[in-house]
Design an enzyme around this catalytic site. Structure first.
Site, short mmCIF file in Angstrom:
data_model
loop_
_atom_site.label_atom_id
_atom_site.label_comp_id
_atom_site.label_asym_id
_atom_site.label_seq_id
_atom_site.Cartn_x
_atom_site.Cartn_y
_atom_site.Cartn_z
N GLU A 33 -15.92 -3.62 -57.45
CA GLU A 33 -14.78 -4.51 -57.68
C GLU A 33 -15.21 -5.98 -57.72
OE1 GLU A 33 -12.04 -3.37 -54.52
OE2 GLU A 33 -12.18 -1.28 -55.17
N ASP A 49 -4.37 -27.03 -49.91
CA ASP A 49 -3.51 -27.89 -49.08
C ASP A 49 -4.30 -29.16 -48.79
OD1 ASP A 49 -2.20 -29.23 -47.10
OD2 ASP A 49 -2.17 -27.57 -45.65
N SER A 93 -13.31 -1.04 -50.05
CA SER A 93 -13.86 -0.81 -51.40
C SER A 93 -14.38 -2.10 -52.02
CB SER A 93 -12.81 -0.16 -52.32
OG SER A 93 -11.65 -0.95 -52.38
N ASP A 111 -9.66 -0.19 -47.60
CA ASP A 111 -10.68 0.85 -47.37
C ASP A 111 -12.09 0.32 -47.57
OD1 ASP A 111 -10.69 0.38 -50.03
OD2 ASP A 111 -10.35 2.44 -50.67
N ASP A 164 -1.41 -24.11 -40.97
CA ASP A 164 -0.09 -24.60 -40.55
C ASP A 164 0.89 -24.35 -41.70
OD1 ASP A 164 -0.85 -26.39 -42.48
OD2 ASP A 164 -0.91 -28.14 -41.18
N HIS A 204 -2.56 -19.92 -48.36
CA HIS A 204 -3.09 -21.03 -49.17
C HIS A 204 -3.00 -22.36 -48.45
CE1 HIS A 204 -2.75 -18.69 -53.27
NE2 HIS A 204 -3.55 -18.10 -52.40
N ARG A 212 -9.08 -13.93 -47.64
CA ARG A 212 -8.85 -13.52 -49.04
C ARG A 212 -9.55 -12.19 -49.35
NH1 ARG A 212 -10.69 -15.73 -54.58
NH2 ARG A 212 -8.92 -15.16 -55.88
N PRO A 271 -3.00 -10.52 -58.20
CA PRO A 271 -2.28 -11.56 -58.92
C PRO A 271 -3.21 -12.72 -59.29
CG PRO A 271 -1.78 -11.68 -56.57
CD PRO A 271 -2.70 -10.50 -56.76
N ASN A 322 -12.26 -11.45 -59.07
CA ASN A 322 -13.18 -11.55 -57.93
C ASN A 322 -14.49 -12.26 -58.24
OD1 ASN A 322 -11.41 -10.12 -56.32
ND2 ASN A 322 -12.34 -8.13 -56.75
N HIS A 373 -7.86 -8.93 -51.01
CA HIS A 373 -8.35 -8.29 -52.24
C HIS A 373 -8.86 -6.87 -52.00
CE1 HIS A 373 -8.63 -11.84 -55.23
NE2 HIS A 373 -7.65 -12.04 -54.39
N GLY A 419 -5.91 0.44 -51.42
CA GLY A 419 -5.69 0.34 -49.97
C GLY A 419 -6.83 -0.36 -49.24
C1 HEM Z 1 0.93 -14.53 -54.22
C2 HEM Z 1 0.01 -14.31 -55.10
C3 HEM Z 1 -1.36 -14.93 -55.03
C4 HEM Z 1 -2.03 -15.49 -56.05
C5 HEM Z 1 -1.56 -15.61 -57.49
C6 HEM Z 1 -3.29 -16.00 -55.52
C7 HEM Z 1 -4.26 -16.60 -56.28
C8 HEM Z 1 -5.35 -17.26 -55.75
C9 HEM Z 1 -6.32 -17.99 -56.52
C10 HEM Z 1 -6.31 -18.12 -58.05
C11 HEM Z 1 -7.19 -18.55 -55.66
C12 HEM Z 1 -8.38 -19.45 -56.01
C13 HEM Z 1 -9.61 -18.60 -56.29
C14 HEM Z 1 -10.70 -19.39 -56.94
O1 HEM Z 1 -10.43 -20.38 -57.61
O2 HEM Z 1 -11.88 -18.97 -56.80
C15 HEM Z 1 -6.81 -18.15 -54.33
C16 HEM Z 1 -7.45 -18.51 -53.18
C17 HEM Z 1 -7.12 -18.04 -51.94
N1 HEM Z 1 -6.16 -17.10 -51.65
FE1 HEM Z 1 -4.74 -16.46 -52.90
N2 HEM Z 1 -3.34 -15.72 -54.20
C18 HEM Z 1 -2.20 -15.06 -53.84
C19 HEM Z 1 -1.91 -14.54 -52.60
C20 HEM Z 1 -2.76 -14.61 -51.51
C21 HEM Z 1 -2.61 -13.84 -50.30
C22 HEM Z 1 -1.54 -12.78 -50.08
C23 HEM Z 1 -3.62 -14.23 -49.46
C24 HEM Z 1 -3.93 -13.74 -48.09
C25 HEM Z 1 -3.03 -13.34 -47.23
C26 HEM Z 1 -4.39 -15.24 -50.15
C27 HEM Z 1 -5.43 -15.94 -49.62
C28 HEM Z 1 -6.19 -16.87 -50.30
C29 HEM Z 1 -7.16 -17.74 -49.68
C30 HEM Z 1 -7.44 -17.84 -48.18
C31 HEM Z 1 -7.77 -18.46 -50.70
C32 HEM Z 1 -8.89 -19.50 -50.58
C33 HEM Z 1 -10.23 -18.81 -50.76
C34 HEM Z 1 -11.40 -19.76 -50.78
O3 HEM Z 1 -11.38 -20.82 -50.16
O4 HEM Z 1 -12.38 -19.41 -51.45
N3 HEM Z 1 -3.85 -15.43 -51.40
N4 HEM Z 1 -5.68 -17.35 -54.43
#
Ligand code: HEM
Length: 294
Positions: free
Chosen positions: A43, A201, A31, A29, A209, A148, A17, A118, A49, A21, A27
């Site tokens: 940031e 999940d 940051s 970088d 998976d 996710h 994540r 997002p 964040n 971010h 980009g």
């Molecule tokens: C499609 C739009 C996306 C939205 C709206 C979104 C939103 C979120 C939110 C709200 C969380 C929970 C954060 C928290 O409660 O502290 C989260 C966790 C996470 N996101 Fe996304 N995300 C998106 C796309 C992505 C992408 C593109 C990736 C990586 C390729 C990603 C990887 C992760 C991971 C691995 C977690 C778990 C982090 C943890 O365990 O602390 N997400 N995301």
């Protein structure tokens, strides 16, 4: 990364994540790694964040090791990109080749962290436009959201979902009803427990998976933004992609790898020309800081 993930698989999610971010804000970088200083607003403090990102100490440890072997050569941005790929493999995901050569920025952008990333309650059209803005397609978005399949979210990001349309979308089987009760006890309706977490999940929380897509088909996505990709009014295109990755794990792995490389190649034109290799990922090198962007 191996040590970090062995000691806690959540670390894989944090690093993946963190890379995402980083890339969505001026980009890839590095940051996102910068700490606040008197002249730089980092940031890390931006709402998407703060209290949410992690993994900074892991990057520090990797950087320290590399600097002691080979000083001034490997940028923090490259370290983060490789660490994210390795994190993915370590929890069972695919391998891909990582193109290198990123430079570290001398600036960060709180404002772009606020606007570009997002959020859990983002509408599908708005999510799509945030990905398009970065040169990523709808397919890239659905594949990358497959991250996710691991990691956790905080109550404040899923409360509106579990007291909103979760019951409506979910299949109402005994396990799914029991899961909803669990989520509701983790995250009380009337507030409190804002930082309590739940796996995104719940079937295979620490395994990379395609089970995330099965959850969406069963209407059990944890975040509104997740479930929107399958159940939203404008989800015709994304729904077909979700179904494809649920049916074909290899297709998901291949697309995830391709889209992750594409995301990792989002370039900050400024850092490309004026970037550096930071000695410490948290601070720009002495005497090189530019005024904070935007
Ligand atoms: C499609 C739009 C996306 C939205 C709206 C979104 C939103 C979120 C939110 C709200 C969380 C929970 C954060 C928290 O409660 O502290 C989260 C966790 C996470 N996101 Fe996304 N995300 C998106 C796309 C992505 C992408 C593109 C990736 C990586 C390729 C990603 C990887 C992760 C991971 C691995 C977690 C778990 C982090 C943890 O365990 O602390 N997400 N995301």
């Amino acid at each position: 990364m191996e040590c970090a993930v062995l000691s806690d698989p959540r670390n894989a999610a944090l690093i993946i994540r963190l890379h995402f971010h980083d890339c969505f804000v001026q980009g890839c970088d590095g940051s996102v790694l910068l700490d606040n200083t008197v002249t730089l607003r980092g940031e890390k403090q931006a709402p998407p964040n703060i209290h949410s990102l992690g993994g900074f100490r892991i990057i520090d440890r990797i950087k320290n090791k590399i600097e002691s072997e080979c000083p001034g050569v490997v940028s923090c941005a490259d370290i983060l990109t490789i660490a994210a790929r390795d994190a993915t493999i370590l929890v069972g995901g695919p391998y891909w080749h990582v193109p290198l050569g990123r430079k570290d920025s001398r600036t960060a952008s709180y404002e772009f962290a606020l606007t570009n990333l997002p959020t859990a309650d983002e509408s599908l059209p708005s999510m799509i436009s945030k990905f398009l803005l970065q040169g990523l397609s709808v397919t890239d978005m659905v594949a990358l959201a497959g991250a996710h399949t691991i990691g956790m979210a905080r109550c404040q990001n899923f409360r509106s979902r579990i007291y909103g349309n979760y019951e409506l979308t979910s299949s109402k089987t005994i396990p799914s009803e029991a899961h909803l009760k669990d989520l509701q006890s983790t995250c009380p309706a009337m507030g409190g427990g804002e930082s309590n977490v739940a796996s995104m999940d719940y079937v295979t929380p620490n395994l990379f998976d395609n089970s995330y897509y099965h959850l969406l088909i069963h209407g059990e996505g944890l975040l509104n933004s997740d479930q929107e990709m399958y159940s939203g009014l404008t989800a015709a295109q994304t729904k077909e992609i979700v179904k494809k990755y649920a049916a074909d794990p290899l297709a998901f792995f291949l697309q995830f790898s391709e889209s992750f490389v594409k995301m990792g190649n989002i370039t900050n034109p400024e850092s490309f020309v004026n970037g550096e290799v930071r000695r410490n990922c948290r601070f720009v090198n002495a005497g090189t800081q530019k005024d904070s962007a935007a």
